[in-house]
Design a protein around this motif. Structure first.
Motif, PDB file in Angstrom:
ATOM      1  N   GLN A  55       0.647  -2.717   1.518  1.00 36.74           N
ATOM      2  CA  GLN A  55      -0.349  -1.904   0.821  1.00 36.74           C
ATOM      3  C   GLN A  55      -1.620  -2.712   0.584  1.00 36.74           C
ATOM      4  O   GLN A  55      -2.725  -2.209   0.766  1.00 36.74           O
ATOM      5  CB  GLN A  55       0.234  -1.408  -0.495  1.00 36.74           C
ATOM      6  CG  GLN A  55      -0.528  -0.282  -1.116  1.00 36.74           C
ATOM      7  CD  GLN A  55       0.225   0.316  -2.295  1.00 36.74           C
ATOM      8  OE1 GLN A  55       1.014  -0.349  -2.953  1.00 36.74           O
ATOM      9  NE2 GLN A  55      -0.032   1.575  -2.558  1.00 36.74           N
ATOM     10  N   SER A  65      -2.874   2.504   7.206  1.00 35.38           N
ATOM     11  CA  SER A  65      -2.882   3.206   5.918  1.00 35.38           C
ATOM     12  C   SER A  65      -1.881   4.350   5.852  1.00 35.38           C
ATOM     13  O   SER A  65      -1.160   4.493   4.865  1.00 35.38           O
ATOM     14  CB  SER A  65      -4.278   3.748   5.607  1.00 35.38           C
ATOM     15  OG  SER A  65      -5.163   2.694   5.378  1.00 35.38           O
ATOM     16  N   GLN A  69       1.433   4.406   3.438  1.00 40.39           N
ATOM     17  CA  GLN A  69       1.564   5.465   2.433  1.00 40.39           C
ATOM     18  C   GLN A  69       2.935   6.115   2.544  1.00 40.39           C
ATOM     19  O   GLN A  69       3.591   6.384   1.539  1.00 40.39           O
ATOM     20  CB  GLN A  69       0.439   6.490   2.617  1.00 40.39           C
ATOM     21  CG  GLN A  69       0.455   7.646   1.660  1.00 40.39           C
ATOM     22  CD  GLN A  69       1.178   8.870   2.207  1.00 40.39           C
ATOM     23  OE1 GLN A  69       1.346   9.051   3.405  1.00 40.39           O
ATOM     24  NE2 GLN A  69       1.627   9.711   1.315  1.00 40.39           N
ATOM     25  N   CYS A  72       5.533   3.775   1.066  1.00 37.01           N
ATOM     26  CA  CYS A  72       5.464   3.703  -0.400  1.00 37.01           C
ATOM     27  C   CYS A  72       6.033   4.946  -1.081  1.00 37.01           C
ATOM     28  O   CYS A  72       6.396   4.883  -2.253  1.00 37.01           O
ATOM     29  CB  CYS A  72       4.035   3.438  -0.846  1.00 37.01           C
ATOM     30  SG  CYS A  72       3.488   1.765  -0.445  1.00 37.01           S
TER      31      CYS A  72
END
Length: 142
Positions: A55, A65, A69, A72
């Motif tokens: 991240q 990215s 994402q 996460c």
């Protein structure tokens, strides 16, 4: 590319035990979808540490990215397929260590933003996934 980003990337690969891994050409398999069910990872703390490190890397690597994402989203309860995705991203990073944001001199100082959305793209929640890119002049800044 900044030397500090290169060193950070090497440290990240070393922390994951993947300094000698083979590189790959894409950060994510575009056909595969992540699911919330499966065998839990052996150590969720390591998963979270690697996800957090990735991240942080997205500040200078917007190409990862989206996949970070997605990683996460499952930090609260990671499973083996999520850890396999982290490893896939690390293979990609190994082959693209010279990638990163470059700020170039530009004759214009316009701020331009683009966005996109994947309506109901998550198989578990049916939530949408969106992304964006922001340019200052000719340089991508986020």
């Amino acid at each position: 590319m900044f030397l500090s980003q290169h060193l950070y990337t090497l440290e990240l690969l070393e922390r994951a035990g993947m300094t000698d891994c083979k590189p790959c050409s894409t950060p994510i398999d575009t056909n595969a979808k992540l699911f919330a069910e499966g065998a839990p990872v052996a150590d969720a703390t390591d998963y979270r540490a690697l996800a957090g490190a990735l991240q942080y890397l997205t500040f200078t690597r917007p190409d990862i990215s989206y996949v970070v994402q997605q990683i996460c989203l499952y930090m609260h309860d990671p499973i083996e397929s999520h850890l396999a995705l982290i490893k896939h991203v690390l293979h990609y990073i190994k082959g693209t260590m010279d990638y990163g944001l470059r700020i170039l001199r530009s004759s214009t100082h316009n701020l331009v933003a683009y966005s996109d959305a994947d309506w109901a793209g998550c198989p578990d929640t049916q939530c949408s996934t969106s992304g964006y890119a922001v340019f200052l002049g000719d340089s991508l800044v986020f």
